[in-house]
Design an enzyme around this catalytic site. Structure first.
Site: not given
Length: 289
Positions: A122, A143, A155, A194
């Protein structure tokens, strides 16, 4: 490029790895899960079996479907058992040295030169992991989000070396085999989600740390005032405060923006082992059962 991906390996059988393995098996794929040793491999199998059982109890699918999925899974304590995989997804601890070591080992073990090596990181640069191999054009980020069987997003993160056909193959795999929606991100710490989410969580932690509002009030404010399904501190507890801190540190290291720096309270809670739901206590208290 690769024929249709049928044989998948997953390195790591924790919360994320088990979820990735489960959706691969449910998609009819031959799936091997590698853990650190035989004991951890057994624990990973129990984790997947428990998740499948919960899904059956909730009426998501029938018991035969769950049993078929579990039958497609092999759990091992040796990376050597991933030699024939067409795709290996690394979902180990969020630690640069550990992940780099895994990728260097996989590069030697996985026999097919066109096999794709993906990381569920991440926050760690994909380029760094790709350069640990001799096939950086076949390495990229993939991800997933927790809980993996529920959340539809993945992702896809190519590095500067990742070949376009590798990206295409993985996007088709995520869409067609796993039924996920993909978005692409540049290879920057935090990627899309994130990089937006972590500063929000850290702001909530700072608000509670300063005494401006209680954890319960911070969460209620965002749930009831902004229609968020979960408040930021509950979400941090769900993600794991150690994971939140690790991502924050990676973001701060890359961008040097103060809003990415982990607050002292977060660091102390991690040091104290108060990691959220998985330990029974974080910003809130949880029933471990």
């Amino acid at each position: 490029m690769n024929a249709r991906i049928q044989r998948v390996g997953v390195v790591g059988g924790g919360q994320m790895g088990a979820g990735i393995a489960e959706i691969c098996a449910r998609a009819g794929l031959d799936t091997v899960v590698c853990e650190a040793d035989a004991t951890a491999a057994r624990a990973a199998r129990e984790r997947v079996a428990a998740s499948l059982e919960r899904a059956v109890q909730r009426g998501k699918f029938d018991r035969m479907t769950a049993e078929d999925a579990l039958a497609r899974l092999v759990f091992t304590g040796s990376l050597d058992d991933l030699a024939d995989r067409q795709l290996v997804i690394e979902a180990a601890i969020e630690n640069t040295d550990a992940k780099t070591e895994i990728f260097a080992a996989l590069d030697k073990i996985v026999e097919d030169p066109e096999a794709i090596l993906a990381t569920n990181t991440s926050s760690i640069p994909v380029m760094r992991l790709g350069m640990a191999t001799h096939r950086a054009d076949r390495v990229l980020g993939l991800h997933f989000f927790n809980p993996v069987p529920v959340l539809p997003l993945v992702e896809v993160v190519p590095s500067l070396h990742t070949a376009p056909e590798t990206v295409t193959a993985i996007e088709e795999f995520a869409h067609n085999a796993l039924g996920k929606t993909t978005i692409q991100s540049r290879d920057r710490a935090g990627f899309v989600v994130n990089a937006l989410l972590i500063p929000y969580l850290l702001s909530a932690i700072r608000m509670a740390e300063s005494g401006f509002a209680t954890a319960a009030d911070v969460d209620a404010g965002m749930e009831l005032g902004c229609a968020h399904p979960m408040g930021p501190l509950k979400l941090a507890d769900l993600i794991g405060l150690d994971t939140v801190a690790s991502i924050a540190e990676s973001l701060y290291e890359e961008f040097k923006e103060p809003l990415y720096a982990p607050p002292p309270l977060l660091q102390r809670m991690v040091e104290a082992g108060l990691l959220g739901r998985k330990t029974g206590r974080g910003f809130h208290t949880y029933d471990r059962d």
